[in-house]
Design an enzyme around this catalytic site. Sequence first.
Site, PDB file in Angstrom:
ATOM      1  N   ASP A   1      -2.630   5.495  -3.106  1.00 22.81           N
ATOM      2  CA  ASP A   1      -2.994   6.463  -2.063  1.00 22.81           C
ATOM      3  C   ASP A   1      -1.825   7.364  -1.732  1.00 22.81           C
ATOM      4  OD1 ASP A   1      -5.654   5.986  -1.695  1.00 22.81           O
ATOM      5  OD2 ASP A   1      -5.408   4.589  -0.030  1.00 22.81           O
TER       6      ASP A   1
ATOM      7  N   TRP B   1       0.856  -1.189   0.000  1.00 15.15           N
ATOM      8  CA  TRP B   1       0.000   0.000   0.000  1.00 15.15           C
ATOM      9  C   TRP B   1       0.900   1.250   0.000  1.00 15.15           C
ATOM     10  CZ3 TRP B   1      -0.337   3.973   3.622  1.00 15.15           C
ATOM     11  CH2 TRP B   1      -1.364   4.890   3.377  1.00 15.15           C
TER      12      TRP B   1
ATOM     13  N   ASP C   1     -14.486   1.786  -4.933  1.00 13.87           N
ATOM     14  CA  ASP C   1     -13.375   1.426  -4.048  1.00 13.87           C
ATOM     15  C   ASP C   1     -13.534   0.003  -3.518  1.00 13.87           C
ATOM     16  OD1 ASP C   1     -11.045   1.797  -2.611  1.00 13.87           O
ATOM     17  OD2 ASP C   1     -11.693   3.685  -1.714  1.00 13.87           O
ATOM     18  N   MET C   2     -12.481  -0.536  -2.937  1.00 12.45           N
ATOM     19  CA  MET C   2     -12.486  -1.901  -2.374  1.00 12.45           C
ATOM     20  C   MET C   2     -11.338  -1.964  -1.375  1.00 12.45           C
ATOM     21  SD  MET C   2     -11.281  -5.116  -2.341  1.00 12.45           S
ATOM     22  CE  MET C   2     -10.095  -5.459  -3.623  1.00 12.45           C
TER      23      MET C   2
HETATM   24  C1  GLA Z   1      -9.313   4.290   0.017  1.00 15.32           C
HETATM   25  C2  GLA Z   1      -9.011   5.140  -1.202  1.00 15.32           C
HETATM   26  C3  GLA Z   1      -8.885   6.584  -0.799  1.00 15.32           C
HETATM   27  C4  GLA Z   1     -10.170   7.039  -0.144  1.00 15.32           C
HETATM   28  C5  GLA Z   1     -10.458   6.153   1.059  1.00 15.32           C
HETATM   29  C6  GLA Z   1     -11.819   6.463   1.658  1.00 15.32           C
HETATM   30  O1  GLA Z   1      -8.226   4.200   0.859  1.00 15.32           O
HETATM   31  O2  GLA Z   1      -7.863   4.703  -1.854  1.00 15.32           O
HETATM   32  O3  GLA Z   1      -8.621   7.383  -1.935  1.00 15.32           O
HETATM   33  O4  GLA Z   1     -11.231   6.978  -1.057  1.00 15.32           O
HETATM   34  O5  GLA Z   1     -10.455   4.782   0.693  1.00 15.32           O
HETATM   35  O6  GLA Z   1     -12.109   5.695   2.750  1.00 15.32           O
END
Ligand code: GLA
Length: 734
Positions: free
Chosen positions: A546, A197, A476-477
Amino acid sequence: MPIEFRDLTWYLHGPNSTYVLFVDPSGYLQHGHWGSRLAAGDLAHWRPIRHRAFSPSPAGHPDTYSLDTVQAEFPAGGGDFRLPAIELVQADGTRALDLRYLSHRTTPGKPPLAGLPATYVEATTEADTLELVLIDQPSGLEVTLSYTVFRAHDALARSVRIHNTGTTSVQLLRVLSASVDLPEDSATHWLQLHGAWARERTPALCPIHPGMQSVESRRGASGHGHHPFISLLRGDTTETAGPAWGLSLVYSGNFLAGIERSPYGLTRVQLGINPAGFAWQLEPGASFQTPEAVLVFSERGLGALSRTYHTLYRTRLCRGQHRDRERPILINNWEATYFNFTEERLLALARCARDVGVELFVLDDGWFGHRDNDKSSLGDWTPHPAKFPDGMRRFGEKLAELGLQFGLWLEPEMVSPDSDLYRAHPDWCIHVPGRAPALGRHQLILDLSRPEVVEHVFSTLCAVLKSAPVRYVKWDMNRNMTDVASFGRAPANQGETAHRYILGLYQLLERVTQAFPHILFESCSGGGGRFDPGMLFYMPQTWTSDNSDAIARLAIQEGTSLIYPLSAMAAHISAVPNHQNHRTTPLATRALVAATGAFGLELDLTELPAEDLTALRRLIDRYKTWRPLLQHGELHRLQSAAAARGVSAWCVVAPDQSEALVIAVRTLAESNGPWRIIRPQGLDPAATYLDLLTQQTHPGDQLMVAGLFFPDGPDFHAQAWHLRRLASASATIT
Ligand code: GLA
């Protein structure tokens, strides 16, 4: 003609590559060649036959013939002690399998893969498909190997279908999508993408050692850790020279990408669904279809390999209205507000965003149920009453009044234990009955291997997407799969759960994207935890990571660009100090790094000083003039910061070479260092280019040979050169 056939030998030709396979006199399918383009020849007889001790021969064959020493096309054991491409348990409990040629046919075009994402053609003249049927006579099991060869790309799409024509069921334990045996003197190294991550897809180049080496996912998703891709290279292959072989899996679940160097120096490379945890009961009359593997060969280094993937995936894997359209510049409120927002705060952000030239506002996590942190409400997709007292439609209308389109974050595959959905259907999540399931980010995964769960999620999504003027969805996931079991599924079928989940997900994505064709979908999984070709078939862009720091993104985007086009990689300008690694970088650098992706913003503009907002407006205006080039141009990686002492550089060239954008970014400044020269590639050598930013003119050949001077500067300094062709010699002559 892309497919030539002679004497049970098939020559599959791309523009600069050829793949050869043939049936040997015993009926076994063998691999002949995958590499530079050949005029059809007598390749099948190149490999001398010799006896190898401890390599057995099939019944009735001389001891000079062994499946253990040939280049197999779809190995199934039978005395081949290397990794098989297929393994199963027959009705008699044995793993016996003897696959021999039965028939073949060639058809123009490319048929779709039932229920699975795949590359496609828009006209049957774009490709030809060869289907080769192998049979295990005693059980009646048929294996159909499918090969599509594209006229315009050095790419081959391979997949496998197993059909049980017998009267008893068999259990499939391993069915890979592709297996290729390369000769002793071909690849010496393999390249994989690994990470975690916030630092996804870091290339690692490893020497191929004897025996097995592999990467995989057992997470129920392609994952942050490894990538469903493998490349083979020769030791001296570079970005611009030398052979490179790539295998990329169009799949979003558990995968295996592996290599085995045999005792005799052959290199077997394989890609497909991970056999770990997989067991599929194939009933009489039933078929099993593998995902597609896309094989690309380049004789001109990794750069050309990447560009083949980019063009194919951008134009013949991504689909829908947004495939070729200019992507909207968006602002996402996640790093601006996290869960802490009111409608007023969002509208203040939206107003600022509109003023700097943003086109679409994305409302991220925290808008539904009673979600004020990540501990609740997934599954309850109704607006948070305190945050949106007037509802979602009204919020979308308020954005429209500001001139902004509305985008919405959703995590449709998940459920929070603290949700009405979970309380109503506790058995709808992936879990082992009688055991407490592990939680990831306080949430569980909805069991999409069950049709009634897919149906529920589909109707919920339809209701949400009709409840407001939504033009974009961030899908998202945020956790991986544990406790892999499906409530009510027979014990013998539990090993199907992870793959059936992915099939259910694909069915859901197909239905939702067909029902809302005007919506631009962006895939996400804690950033780039499910950035794979399978998802790109439904959603033309993915949130790359992220990690939004521009310097960290240089490496992440460079690794991602090995396979994926810039238009697929979402990239945002975020705040400084950066929220993931606390680094402070200049706004112009952040803008240049984000520009080489699906461009957006992710910061609280209401806190920026007026001069930053003015600068941002100028940067966005400039990006708008670059957008068509960056979305549709061809990427050349010029320098990697890791290898080139702190300077990363790349250029994007229009397909007709009329325009190019060159970008260089310094990571750490050097005292009294060497001159930094950036040499663009892919330009028209006979043309003269005007740099629109400095108004200087440069001959194309000189640009590529002598290069551009990147002056000394502080840490994180970046520069762009926007080159426009003025006239080419050929144009002058005609
Ligand atoms: C994930 C996504 C982020 C954001 C968060 C929200 O981590 O990658 O960009 O949307 O969820 O909880």
